[in-house]
Design an enzyme around this catalytic site. Structure first.
Site, PDB file in Angstrom:
ATOM      1  N   SER A 147       5.142   0.333  -1.431  1.00  9.66           N
ATOM      2  CA  SER A 147       5.958   1.248  -0.638  1.00  9.66           C
ATOM      3  C   SER A 147       5.096   2.413  -0.200  1.00  9.66           C
ATOM      4  CB  SER A 147       7.140   1.770  -1.465  1.00  9.66           C
ATOM      5  OG  SER A 147       7.814   2.812  -0.783  1.00  9.66           O
ATOM      6  N   TYR A 160      10.309   5.935  -9.351  1.00 15.83           N
ATOM      7  CA  TYR A 160      10.028   4.931  -8.318  1.00 15.83           C
ATOM      8  C   TYR A 160       8.645   5.139  -7.711  1.00 15.83           C
ATOM      9  CZ  TYR A 160      10.506   2.281  -3.958  1.00 15.83           C
ATOM     10  OH  TYR A 160      10.316   1.411  -2.913  1.00 15.83           O
ATOM     11  N   LYS A 164       5.396   2.543  -7.746  1.00 17.99           N
ATOM     12  CA  LYS A 164       4.759   2.000  -6.546  1.00 17.99           C
ATOM     13  C   LYS A 164       3.293   2.423  -6.460  1.00 17.99           C
ATOM     14  CE  LYS A 164       8.128  -0.464  -5.030  1.00 17.99           C
ATOM     15  NZ  LYS A 164       8.023  -1.935  -5.011  1.00 17.99           N
TER      16      LYS A 164
END
Length: 262
Positions: A147, A160, A164
């Site tokens: 991402s 998160y 990533k």
């Protein structure tokens, strides 16, 4: 058109959104596919139908990769090989974004579940699959879905973003480990794309305008852009591309600070 004819692929988290787009694009490029999802439901069946419409073989496997990820990875590798022996493409796409509060409020449970699904599961699934490939002499290809959040941080997605960032380093270190064994490892990092998970956010005109302002080409596309990028990175055209993270973000990551609107 790039071709994956003669190949077979396992795509995790492929029943909707970016995963579905990747599976369909791979199928349309001529490869047979194993579609993984948390469960075999109507969404999974729809993805399989879209892939079969491309004239390829498509099978479904299910499994929760966020629960006991080492054992889940072993089971998924075994089930995928049973469903489609000899697959030589692996797309680690399954992931989650559970933290939507400030870093100071992130709980251990949210952090651990995020890391299990986004980091541990793809790490150990790749290990399981690569062991089989090395033993069989298969020239395999691995693709990770990262991402833009692995490069650009948000204060309400600390877990998160951290996961990533780990995915991006995993692409590099597994490339170094596996390229000498004939296995190519790359990744792609989408910016914001339209999926069932982002539709509510993008329905707000102010949010859409903000995203367009922060993206040099002004586009907020559908997930098909990820499918197209995946086909390239898995194809023979990318034979000398190893350990790279391709950002599919309309230039957002290149722009230090957007201009103030006139």
């Amino acid at each position: 058109m790039l071709s994956l004819r003669g190949h077979r692929a396992l795509i995790t988290g492929a029943t909707q959104g970016v995963g579905r787009a990747i599976a369909v694009a791979i199928a349309r490029a001529g490869a047979d596919v194993v579609i993984h999802g948390l469960r075999i439901d109507a969404q999974a069946e729809q993805t399989r139908a879209l892939c079969r419409a491309a004239g390829v073989q498509a099978e479904l496997v299910e499994g929760d990769l966020s629960s006991r990820p080492v054992e889940a990875a072993e089971r998924l590798a075994r089930d995928a090989h049973a469903a489609m022996p000899g697959f030589d493409l692996l797309v680690n796409n399954a992931g989650t974004c559970l933290d939507t509060t400030h870093f100071l409020e992130v709980t251990p449970e949210v952090f651990e579940r995020t890391m299990r699904l986004n980091v541990e599961a793809p790490f150990f699934l790749t290990q399981q699959v690569a062991r089989r490939w090395v033993e069989a002499g298969t020239q395999g290809r691995v693709l990770f879905t990262g991402s833009i959040n692995g490069r650009l941080a948000e204060q309400n997605h600390a877990a998160y973003d951290s996961s990533k960032g780990a995915v991006e380093m995993m692409v590099k270190t597994l490339c170094v480990a596996l390229a000498p064994r004939g296995i190519r490892v790359n990744g792609m990092a989408p910016g914001l794309v339209r999926t069932p998970l982002t539709d509510a956010f993008l329905a707000d005109p102010k949010a859409m305008a903000w995203m367009q302002m922060h993206t040099p080409n002004g586009a907020v596309p559908g997930p098909e852009v990820c499918g197209e990028a995946a086909v390239f990175l898995l194809s023979d055209a990318a034979w000398h591309v190893h350990g790279q993270m391709l950002l599919v973000d309309g230039g957002m990551s290149a722009w230090q600070q957007p201009d103030v609107p006139a």
